[in-house]
Scaffold this motif. Structure first.
Motif, PDB file in Angstrom:
ATOM      1  N   LEU A 277       0.825  -1.213   0.000  1.00 54.33           N
ATOM      2  CA  LEU A 277       0.000   0.000   0.000  1.00 54.33           C
ATOM      3  C   LEU A 277       0.854   1.257   0.000  1.00 54.33           C
ATOM      4  CD1 LEU A 277      -2.901  -0.934   2.437  1.00 54.33           C
ATOM      5  CD2 LEU A 277      -2.953  -0.767  -0.039  1.00 54.33           C
ATOM      6  N   TRP A 278       2.089   1.154   0.495  1.00 53.51           N
ATOM      7  CA  TRP A 278       2.950   2.342   0.503  1.00 53.51           C
ATOM      8  C   TRP A 278       3.414   2.676  -0.907  1.00 53.51           C
ATOM      9  CZ3 TRP A 278       2.007   4.645   4.675  1.00 53.51           C
ATOM     10  CH2 TRP A 278       1.847   3.957   5.873  1.00 53.51           C
ATOM     11  N   ASN A 279       3.267   1.753  -1.843  1.00 54.40           N
ATOM     12  CA  ASN A 279       3.757   1.966  -3.205  1.00 54.40           C
ATOM     13  C   ASN A 279       2.651   2.399  -4.172  1.00 54.40           C
ATOM     14  OD1 ASN A 279       6.308   1.137  -2.382  1.00 54.40           O
ATOM     15  ND2 ASN A 279       5.722  -1.017  -2.624  1.00 54.40           N
ATOM     16  N   ILE A 280       1.491   2.776  -3.663  1.00 54.30           N
ATOM     17  CA  ILE A 280       0.394   3.218  -4.525  1.00 54.30           C
ATOM     18  C   ILE A 280       0.821   4.484  -5.253  1.00 54.30           C
ATOM     19  CG2 ILE A 280      -1.943   4.170  -4.540  1.00 54.30           C
ATOM     20  CD1 ILE A 280      -2.631   2.353  -2.245  1.00 54.30           C
ATOM     21  N   PRO A 281       0.578   4.550  -6.578  1.00 56.14           N
ATOM     22  CA  PRO A 281       1.013   5.728  -7.332  1.00 56.14           C
ATOM     23  C   PRO A 281       0.160   6.946  -7.009  1.00 56.14           C
ATOM     24  CG  PRO A 281      -0.214   4.262  -8.749  1.00 56.14           C
ATOM     25  CD  PRO A 281      -0.064   3.573  -7.417  1.00 56.14           C
ATOM     26  N   ASP A 282       0.754   7.872  -6.338  1.00 51.18           N
ATOM     27  CA  ASP A 282       0.171   9.181  -6.034  1.00 51.18           C
ATOM     28  C   ASP A 282      -1.294   9.102  -5.600  1.00 51.18           C
ATOM     29  OD1 ASP A 282       0.423  11.818  -5.601  1.00 51.18           O
ATOM     30  OD2 ASP A 282       0.801  12.361  -7.676  1.00 51.18           O
ATOM     31  N   PRO A 283      -1.540   8.821  -4.334  1.00 55.63           N
ATOM     32  CA  PRO A 283      -2.923   8.700  -3.848  1.00 55.63           C
ATOM     33  C   PRO A 283      -3.715   9.998  -3.980  1.00 55.63           C
ATOM     34  CG  PRO A 283      -1.362   8.620  -2.016  1.00 55.63           C
ATOM     35  CD  PRO A 283      -0.561   8.597  -3.274  1.00 55.63           C
ATOM     36  N   LEU A 284      -3.042  11.091  -4.283  1.00 55.26           N
ATOM     37  CA  LEU A 284      -3.746  12.353  -4.499  1.00 55.26           C
ATOM     38  C   LEU A 284      -4.710  12.249  -5.683  1.00 55.26           C
ATOM     39  CD1 LEU A 284      -4.041  15.265  -3.591  1.00 55.26           C
ATOM     40  CD2 LEU A 284      -2.216  15.859  -5.176  1.00 55.26           C
ATOM     41  N   PHE A 285      -4.304  11.502  -6.716  1.00 55.40           N
ATOM     42  CA  PHE A 285      -5.199  11.312  -7.863  1.00 55.40           C
ATOM     43  C   PHE A 285      -6.461  10.547  -7.454  1.00 55.40           C
ATOM     44  CE2 PHE A 285      -1.196  11.635 -10.465  1.00 55.40           C
ATOM     45  CZ  PHE A 285      -1.519  12.871 -11.014  1.00 55.40           C
ATOM     46  N   LEU A 286      -6.284   9.525  -6.617  1.00 58.60           N
ATOM     47  CA  LEU A 286      -7.425   8.734  -6.159  1.00 58.60           C
ATOM     48  C   LEU A 286      -8.358   9.579  -5.299  1.00 58.60           C
ATOM     49  CD1 LEU A 286      -8.873   5.997  -5.864  1.00 58.60           C
ATOM     50  CD2 LEU A 286      -7.430   5.577  -3.868  1.00 58.60           C
ATOM     51  N   VAL A 287      -7.817  10.272  -4.328  1.00 59.05           N
ATOM     52  CA  VAL A 287      -8.628  11.086  -3.420  1.00 59.05           C
ATOM     53  C   VAL A 287      -9.307  12.225  -4.192  1.00 59.05           C
ATOM     54  CG1 VAL A 287      -8.538  12.626  -1.419  1.00 59.05           C
ATOM     55  CG2 VAL A 287      -7.238  10.500  -1.414  1.00 59.05           C
ATOM     56  N   GLY A 288      -8.554  12.888  -5.064  1.00 59.84           N
ATOM     57  CA  GLY A 288      -9.126  13.983  -5.854  1.00 59.84           C
ATOM     58  C   GLY A 288     -10.222  13.507  -6.792  1.00 59.84           C
ATOM     59  N   GLY A 289      -9.997  12.353  -7.440  1.00 58.75           N
ATOM     60  CA  GLY A 289     -11.005  11.811  -8.355  1.00 58.75           C
ATOM     61  C   GLY A 289     -12.284  11.437  -7.635  1.00 58.75           C
ATOM     62  N   ILE A 290     -12.149  10.758  -6.519  1.00 58.40           N
ATOM     63  CA  ILE A 290     -13.336  10.388  -5.738  1.00 58.40           C
ATOM     64  C   ILE A 290     -14.035  11.637  -5.204  1.00 58.40           C
ATOM     65  CG2 ILE A 290     -14.110   9.235  -3.620  1.00 58.40           C
ATOM     66  CD1 ILE A 290     -11.947   7.103  -4.182  1.00 58.40           C
ATOM     67  N   GLY A 291     -13.250  12.616  -4.762  1.00 55.60           N
ATOM     68  CA  GLY A 291     -13.833  13.865  -4.261  1.00 55.60           C
ATOM     69  C   GLY A 291     -14.616  14.610  -5.331  1.00 55.60           C
ATOM     70  N   LEU A 292     -14.044  14.715  -6.533  1.00 56.92           N
ATOM     71  CA  LEU A 292     -14.755  15.419  -7.605  1.00 56.92           C
ATOM     72  C   LEU A 292     -15.991  14.655  -8.065  1.00 56.92           C
ATOM     73  CD1 LEU A 292     -11.890  16.929  -9.778  1.00 56.92           C
ATOM     74  CD2 LEU A 292     -13.613  18.155  -8.464  1.00 56.92           C
ATOM     75  N   LEU A 293     -15.917  13.344  -8.137  1.00 53.20           N
ATOM     76  CA  LEU A 293     -17.107  12.565  -8.489  1.00 53.20           C
ATOM     77  C   LEU A 293     -18.194  12.720  -7.416  1.00 53.20           C
ATOM     78  CD1 LEU A 293     -15.627   9.277  -9.975  1.00 53.20           C
ATOM     79  CD2 LEU A 293     -16.864  11.072 -11.184  1.00 53.20           C
ATOM     80  N   GLY A 294     -17.777  12.726  -6.164  1.00 58.15           N
ATOM     81  CA  GLY A 294     -18.737  12.947  -5.079  1.00 58.15           C
ATOM     82  C   GLY A 294     -19.346  14.338  -5.153  1.00 58.15           C
ATOM     83  N   ALA A 295     -18.522  15.343  -5.444  1.00 57.18           N
ATOM     84  CA  ALA A 295     -19.041  16.708  -5.565  1.00 57.18           C
ATOM     85  C   ALA A 295     -20.020  16.810  -6.728  1.00 57.18           C
ATOM     86  CB  ALA A 295     -17.891  17.701  -5.753  1.00 57.18           C
ATOM     87  N   GLY A 296     -19.697  16.162  -7.840  1.00 53.33           N
ATOM     88  CA  GLY A 296     -20.616  16.164  -8.981  1.00 53.33           C
ATOM     89  C   GLY A 296     -21.934  15.498  -8.642  1.00 53.33           C
TER      90      GLY A 296
END
Length: 172
Positions: free
Chosen positions: A127-146
């Motif tokens: 789990l420490w090697n996940i590529p840039d979790p910011l993309f995951l959090v941002g994507g889920i956040g924007l989909l939730g906001a939409g």
């Protein structure tokens, strides 16, 4: 486009300077009515209401709708609605344009997240090697906001749709 303007002429301001005409606009904002219904709601003579309604029709704030019945319904025009709710169109346009952008941004960020390679370092905790979790959090956040914006738009649409009033036999 949706930009409607109300020219501020002396006649327009004169029409809106009467408290009774403003009350007529507010009553018609609830539902369309006949002159008799308006006079009963406002507790004044039909001739007085008729005089004020004529001025509102001439100014373009109210329309008389004749559907072939014994009575004529009065309802707000777009300009009349804009007088009572001046910023509603702007809010609706901003809301409806932000929904697709939120969904698109969320999909793009999730796409970046899913297409980036995972670095394997031989670590026991991958789990420490996940590529840039910011993309995951941002994507889920924007989909939730939409989703939240779309739900809000649907609820606002349902709140604005009013059931048609029961027909009363009013004589005008």
């Amino acid at each position: 486009m949706l930009s409607h303007t109300i020219p501020l002429r002396r006649e327009t301001l004169e029409v809106l300077s009467s408290e009774q005409r403003v009350q007529i606009l507010k009553h018609l904002d609830k539902r369309r009515m006949t002159i008799t219904e308006l006079s009963e709601e406002m507790e004044c003579a039909k001739s007085t209401v008729h005089h004020h309604v004529e001025k509102l029709i001439a100014s373009g704030f109210v329309a008389a709708i004749d559907e072939g019945h014994r009575w004529v319904y009065l309802e707000l025009t777009t300009q009349g609605h804009m007088i009572l709710h001046p910023s509603e169109r702007t809010r609706i346009v901003l809301l409806l344009t932000s929904i697709p952008f939120a969904f698109l941004g969320g999909m793009v960020l999730l796409g970046f997240y899913l297409t980036r390679p995972v670095l394997y370092t031989g670590d026991v905790h991958p789990l420490w090697n996940i590529p840039d979790p910011l993309f995951l959090v941002g994507g889920i956040g924007l989909l939730g906001a939409g989703t939240v914006l779309a739900a809000y738009a649907i609820l606002q649409k349902k709140a604005r749709v009013k059931p048609s009033p029961s027909v009363t036999l009013a004589t005008d």
